[in-house]
Design an enzyme around this catalytic site. Sequence first.
Site, short mmCIF file in Angstrom:
data_model
loop_
_atom_site.label_atom_id
_atom_site.label_comp_id
_atom_site.label_asym_id
_atom_site.label_seq_id
_atom_site.Cartn_x
_atom_site.Cartn_y
_atom_site.Cartn_z
N LYS A 1 0.01 11.62 5.62
CA LYS A 1 0.32 10.51 6.53
C LYS A 1 0.98 9.36 5.77
O LYS A 1 2.00 8.82 6.17
CB LYS A 1 -0.99 10.06 7.19
CG LYS A 1 -0.88 8.81 8.03
CD LYS A 1 -1.90 7.73 7.81
CE LYS A 1 -2.97 7.78 6.83
NZ LYS A 1 -3.58 6.52 6.45
N LYS B 1 0.84 -1.21 0.00
CA LYS B 1 0.00 0.00 0.00
C LYS B 1 0.88 1.26 0.00
O LYS B 1 0.55 2.27 -0.65
CB LYS B 1 -0.93 -0.02 1.22
CG LYS B 1 -1.75 1.24 1.41
CD LYS B 1 -2.80 1.49 0.33
CE LYS B 1 -3.48 2.84 0.56
NZ LYS B 1 -4.51 3.13 -0.43
P1 NAD Z 1 -12.49 9.07 7.23
O1 NAD Z 1 -11.83 10.12 8.08
O2 NAD Z 1 -13.54 9.47 6.25
O3 NAD Z 1 -13.13 7.93 8.17
C1 NAD Z 1 -12.54 7.43 9.32
C2 NAD Z 1 -13.69 7.10 10.29
O4 NAD Z 1 -13.15 6.41 11.41
C3 NAD Z 1 -14.39 8.35 10.83
O5 NAD Z 1 -15.78 8.26 10.51
C4 NAD Z 1 -14.16 8.30 12.34
O6 NAD Z 1 -15.28 8.71 13.10
C5 NAD Z 1 -13.87 6.83 12.55
N1 NAD Z 1 -13.02 6.55 13.71
C6 NAD Z 1 -11.78 7.00 13.97
N2 NAD Z 1 -11.33 6.49 15.13
C7 NAD Z 1 -12.32 5.70 15.60
C8 NAD Z 1 -12.47 4.92 16.78
N3 NAD Z 1 -11.50 4.85 17.69
N4 NAD Z 1 -13.63 4.25 16.94
C9 NAD Z 1 -14.61 4.32 16.04
N5 NAD Z 1 -14.53 5.05 14.90
C10 NAD Z 1 -13.39 5.73 14.69
O7 NAD Z 1 -11.29 8.31 6.51
P2 NAD Z 1 -11.36 7.39 5.19
O8 NAD Z 1 -11.11 8.25 4.00
O9 NAD Z 1 -12.55 6.50 5.25
O10 NAD Z 1 -10.01 6.54 5.40
C11 NAD Z 1 -9.92 5.46 6.32
C12 NAD Z 1 -8.61 4.73 6.06
O11 NAD Z 1 -8.62 4.24 4.71
C13 NAD Z 1 -7.35 5.59 6.19
O12 NAD Z 1 -6.31 4.84 6.73
C14 NAD Z 1 -7.05 5.98 4.74
O13 NAD Z 1 -5.68 6.28 4.56
C15 NAD Z 1 -7.49 4.73 4.01
N6 NAD Z 1 -7.89 4.92 2.59
C16 NAD Z 1 -8.71 5.96 2.22
C17 NAD Z 1 -9.07 6.10 0.88
C18 NAD Z 1 -9.95 7.25 0.40
O14 NAD Z 1 -10.00 7.48 -0.82
N7 NAD Z 1 -10.63 7.97 1.27
C19 NAD Z 1 -8.62 5.18 -0.06
C20 NAD Z 1 -7.83 4.11 0.35
C21 NAD Z 1 -7.48 3.99 1.69
#
Ligand code: NAD
Length: 292
Positions: A236, A168
């Site tokens: 990050k 990744k």
């Molecule tokens: P986001 O900020 O939209 O969602 C994260 C969610 O996690 C939030 O809704 C938050 O409330 C919740 N959260 C955080 N800590 C928590 C806890 N302790 N208990 C319960 N809920 C908790 O982020 P995202 O874009 O969905 O990304 C999530 C992961 O996926 C990240 O590591 C990101 O790098 C990865 N990612 C994102 C994408 C993208 O296009 N958005 C693509 C691939 C990978």
Amino acid sequence: MTTIAFIGLGIMGGPMAAHLVAAGHDVVGHNLSRPALDRLVAAGGRAATSTVDAVREAEVVITMVPDSPDVEALALEIHPNVKPGTLHIDCSTIRPDVARRVADAGAEHGVRVVDAPVSGGEAGAVEATLSIMVGGEAADVEAARPYLDVVGGTVVHVGPAGAGQTVKAANQLIVAGNIQLVAEALVFLEAHGVDTDAATTVLAGGLAGSAVLDRKTAGMRAREFAPGFRVDLHHKDLGIVTAAARETGVAIPLGAHVAGLVASLRAQGHGSLDHSALLLQVESLSGRKNTP
Ligand code: NAD
């Protein structure tokens, strides 16, 4: 039907959890903010008031939260409170060394942990076409595969615990560089008065074609930068890449430069925009409009 605890229902986790409900699973979700939980309930899932409540009866736990400390803190809550033999699939993008540590910590409680970070962005999550790179024991990865197949189009076991996160990191290196170059090309084309719609159509058919070109140029041309994938998260990830490259003595001169550009965009207050907002910075550096 499997009882699945899904922790982290954000941009990616929300649609992924909804697909698991649609596939017939009993999905119990937890998230820091309420609206995401309401969306899961509307999709047919259940809402838990805490992580511990969500995971207690689960056979599978999926975590999809922002960063390494989030996953480590959740693992401390999850692993002692699940039934032995439970499968913990972490889909977040985190440091490979932390993924290995979480896997070791899980093993102490009889929890089988796999790292399964995803690529494909919000569209990939909504369309259930994510590319998923999986690290862990072969038997555990096979146990995770039926659930990953629900949300992904390409699911590949790439090695032991942490290997999914290393792949990744490479993914994020390629994507950041690609977006920066597409941004530079668009500003360059506009400055020369070329129709960028026609230009990107023909570019997409040749060696310059990429998923970034296909999926990101419409928003960039319209200057629409709602996430998607936040600059904060890509910052990050580039921290993960640069540290992991340094650990092994691998030079990533172009990647390191792009990491600096993403850091700069964030420092200027654009951390919550989509990473395609790198275009704003190209315009600014070029003395053109839309100074970030
Ligand atoms: P986001 O900020 O939209 O969602 C994260 C969610 O996690 C939030 O809704 C938050 O409330 C919740 N959260 C955080 N800590 C928590 C806890 N302790 N208990 C319960 N809920 C908790 O982020 P995202 O874009 O969905 O990304 C999530 C992961 O996926 C990240 O590591 C990101 O790098 C990865 N990612 C994102 C994408 C993208 O296009 N958005 C693509 C691939 C990978």
